[in-house]
Design a protein around this motif. Structure first.
Motif, PDB file in Angstrom:
ATOM      1  N   ALA A 111     104.323  57.972 108.015  1.00  0.00           N
ATOM      2  CA  ALA A 111     103.693  59.279 107.811  1.00  0.00           C
ATOM      3  C   ALA A 111     104.728  60.387 107.714  1.00  0.00           C
ATOM      4  CB  ALA A 111     102.733  59.573 108.964  1.00  0.00           C
ATOM      5  N   PRO A 121     103.210  69.464 100.711  1.00  0.00           N
ATOM      6  CA  PRO A 121     101.941  68.988 100.165  1.00  0.00           C
ATOM      7  C   PRO A 121     101.045  68.361 101.224  1.00  0.00           C
ATOM      8  CG  PRO A 121     103.778  67.600  99.439  1.00  0.00           C
ATOM      9  CD  PRO A 121     104.375  68.776 100.137  1.00  0.00           C
ATOM     10  N   GLU A 136      98.305  75.576 110.885  1.00  0.00           N
ATOM     11  CA  GLU A 136      97.368  76.299 110.012  1.00  0.00           C
ATOM     12  C   GLU A 136      96.351  77.093 110.819  1.00  0.00           C
ATOM     13  OE1 GLU A 136      96.036  74.490 106.370  1.00  0.00           O
ATOM     14  OE2 GLU A 136      96.887  72.599 107.044  1.00  0.00           O
ATOM     15  N   ARG A 145     104.550  62.648 101.436  1.00  0.00           N
ATOM     16  CA  ARG A 145     104.652  61.601 102.448  1.00  0.00           C
ATOM     17  C   ARG A 145     105.525  60.440 101.991  1.00  0.00           C
ATOM     18  NH1 ARG A 145     101.895  57.011 103.222  1.00  0.00           N
ATOM     19  NH2 ARG A 145     100.434  57.459 101.564  1.00  0.00           N
ATOM     20  N   GLY A 166      99.057  65.949 103.436  1.00  0.00           N
ATOM     21  CA  GLY A 166      99.297  64.563 103.827  1.00  0.00           C
ATOM     22  C   GLY A 166     100.761  64.196 103.989  1.00  0.00           C
ATOM     23  N   LEU A 226     102.097  52.317 107.689  1.00  0.00           N
ATOM     24  CA  LEU A 226     102.212  53.595 106.963  1.00  0.00           C
ATOM     25  C   LEU A 226     103.256  54.509 107.607  1.00  0.00           C
ATOM     26  CD1 LEU A 226     100.324  55.545 104.838  1.00  0.00           C
ATOM     27  CD2 LEU A 226     100.021  56.690 107.026  1.00  0.00           C
ATOM     28  N   GLY A 281     102.770  65.002 106.396  1.00  0.00           N
ATOM     29  CA  GLY A 281     103.170  64.762 107.780  1.00  0.00           C
ATOM     30  C   GLY A 281     103.416  66.027 108.600  1.00  0.00           C
ATOM     31  N   LYS A 282     102.958  67.168 108.115  1.00  0.00           N
ATOM     32  CA  LYS A 282     103.194  68.432 108.834  1.00  0.00           C
ATOM     33  C   LYS A 282     102.522  68.429 110.207  1.00  0.00           C
ATOM     34  CE  LYS A 282     101.295  70.834 105.502  1.00  0.00           C
ATOM     35  NZ  LYS A 282     100.941  69.718 104.581  1.00  0.00           N
TER      36      LYS A 282
HETATM   37  N1  ATP Z   1      96.333  59.033 113.963  1.00  0.00           N
HETATM   38  C1  ATP Z   1      96.591  58.578 112.740  1.00  0.00           C
HETATM   39  N2  ATP Z   1      96.405  57.296 112.397  1.00  0.00           N
HETATM   40  C2  ATP Z   1      96.676  56.836 111.165  1.00  0.00           C
HETATM   41  N3  ATP Z   1      97.169  57.610 110.166  1.00  0.00           N
HETATM   42  C3  ATP Z   1      97.400  58.890 110.443  1.00  0.00           C
HETATM   43  C4  ATP Z   1      97.113  59.461 111.734  1.00  0.00           C
HETATM   44  N4  ATP Z   1      97.451  60.782 111.695  1.00  0.00           N
HETATM   45  C5  ATP Z   1      97.900  61.008 110.453  1.00  0.00           C
HETATM   46  N5  ATP Z   1      97.876  59.895 109.698  1.00  0.00           N
HETATM   47  C6  ATP Z   1      98.362  59.779 108.322  1.00  0.00           C
HETATM   48  O1  ATP Z   1      99.655  60.334 108.277  1.00  0.00           O
HETATM   49  C7  ATP Z   1      99.866  61.060 107.077  1.00  0.00           C
HETATM   50  C8  ATP Z   1     100.289  62.470 107.401  1.00  0.00           C
HETATM   51  O2  ATP Z   1      99.190  63.161 107.991  1.00  0.00           O
HETATM   52  P1  ATP Z   1      99.275  64.658 108.505  1.00  0.00           P
HETATM   53  O3  ATP Z   1      97.952  65.004 109.082  1.00  0.00           O
HETATM   54  O4  ATP Z   1     100.470  64.809 109.363  1.00  0.00           O
HETATM   55  O5  ATP Z   1      99.524  65.440 107.128  1.00  0.00           O
HETATM   56  P2  ATP Z   1      99.559  67.017 106.854  1.00  0.00           P
HETATM   57  O6  ATP Z   1     100.836  67.288 106.132  1.00  0.00           O
HETATM   58  O7  ATP Z   1      99.275  67.754 108.091  1.00  0.00           O
HETATM   59  O8  ATP Z   1      98.347  67.190 105.808  1.00  0.00           O
HETATM   60  P3  ATP Z   1      97.400  68.472 105.568  1.00  0.00           P
HETATM   61  O9  ATP Z   1      98.240  69.457 104.827  1.00  0.00           O
HETATM   62  O10 ATP Z   1      96.301  67.920 104.702  1.00  0.00           O
HETATM   63  O11 ATP Z   1      96.930  68.951 106.893  1.00  0.00           O
HETATM   64  C9  ATP Z   1      98.566  60.952 106.291  1.00  0.00           C
HETATM   65  O12 ATP Z   1      98.698  59.928 105.342  1.00  0.00           O
HETATM   66  C10 ATP Z   1      97.527  60.571 107.343  1.00  0.00           C
HETATM   67  O13 ATP Z   1      96.509  59.806 106.796  1.00  0.00           O
END
Ligand code: ATP
Ligand code: MG
Length: 247
Positions: free
Chosen positions: A19, A38, A157, A208, A40, A17, A42-43
């Motif tokens: 990210a 949005p 956040e 993502r 997920g 994946l 990757g922020k």
């Molecule tokens: N330690 C990990 N192991 C596997 N996948 C991960 C891990 N950390 C994040 N992911 C995946 O990486 C992608 C990005 O996650 P991330 O938490 O960075 O998103 P985000 O933009 O912060 O989302 P949100 O706005 O919901 O907080 C997601 O698909 C998540 O499932």
């Protein structure tokens, strides 16, 4: 002394994946940058790489000239939940980083008492976390970050769980403290209004694997006031950002 933060073709993968990325950003010393995008995309992953908590799969992130490989005392990080130690008072929670650094109890007390008025917590030095509101708990978490006098603030956040009025007040208080010390600040937020109110620049990420799709300058005068949020320029910026986010 604040410091530049950069990434170059940064990619993070978890197994198969992807990210995040590739992401190349340059954040100047003392700049306040908001990151929106949005869920997920990757922020948090990006913030964790900047904090030295997550390794890059490809590319790199740098704090000044130095490639980021581990957490640094120069960097303070704050999350959505305060993660306070329930058995410690407000004062001892805020002082924790100094205690870990071996600073004497008298010096710790002095440093905490300097911060408490700025955090609006002067009456709560001896209170325990379960006696605090959500907003107050986040103020304690902010104090615990600021007490180590970081050159970089990474905020994921931090006010996401608070009601709108509380988050507006605490974010303006954060802004006042940032204006004093001018740390390089990177804040992830879901709140476009908050992003515009606080930042010099808003980076918009794609779904993502998140890449930077817009880099929007927020040239509103400082110090910022709530009244500015009613200006047409503010509304225009918020609308531009909203349109750039693809859900
Ligand atoms: N330690 C990990 N192991 C596997 N996948 C991960 C891990 N950390 C994040 N992911 C995946 O990486 C992608 C990005 O996650 P991330 O938490 O960075 O998103 P985000 O933009 O912060 O989302 P949100 O706005 O919901 O907080 C997601 O698909 C998540 O499932
Ligand atoms: Mg996140």
């Amino acid at each position: 002394m604040s410091i530049n933060l950069t990434t170059h073709n940064l990619v993070v993968e978890f197994g198969a994946l992807r990210a995040l990325g590739p992401v190349s950003i340059q954040i100047q010393a003392g700049q306040f940058v908001a990151i929106v995008g949005p869920s997920g995309c990757g922020k948090s992953t990006l913030i964790r790489v900047l904090a030295g908590l997550q390794a890059a799969s490809f590319g790199e992130a740098r704090l000044g000239e130095q490639i980021i490989r581990q957490p640094s005392m120069r960097v303070g990080m704050m999350f959505q939940s305060a993660n306070l130690m329930p058995w410690r008072t407000v004062m001892d929670n805020i002082a924790l980083p100094l205690e870990l650094a071996g600073i004497s109890s008298i010096e710790r007390q002095a440093a905490v008492y300097d911060l408490l008025p700025l955090l609006n917590l002067e009456d709560f030095a001896k209170a325990y976390p379960d006696e605090l509101s959500g907003g107050m708990a986040q103020r304690v978490a902010l104090g615990r970050v600021l007490i180590q006098k970081p050159d970089v603030l990474l905020l994921d956040e931090p006010f996401g769980a608070l009601d709108a009025m509380t988050r507006e007040q605490i974010s303006l208080d954060l802004l006042a403290m940032w204006a004093r010390d001018r740390q390089t600040a990177v804040m992830v937020t879901h709140d476009i209004h908050e992003a515009v109110l606080l930042s010099d620049r808003v980076l918009v990420m794609s779904p993502r694997p998140g890449q930077i799709v817009e880099d929007i300058a927020v040239d509103l005068p400082r110090p910022r006031h709530i009244e500015q949020t009613y200006d047409t320029e503010f509304a225009y910026l918020a609308q531009t950002i909203r349109k750039a986010i693809r859900l």
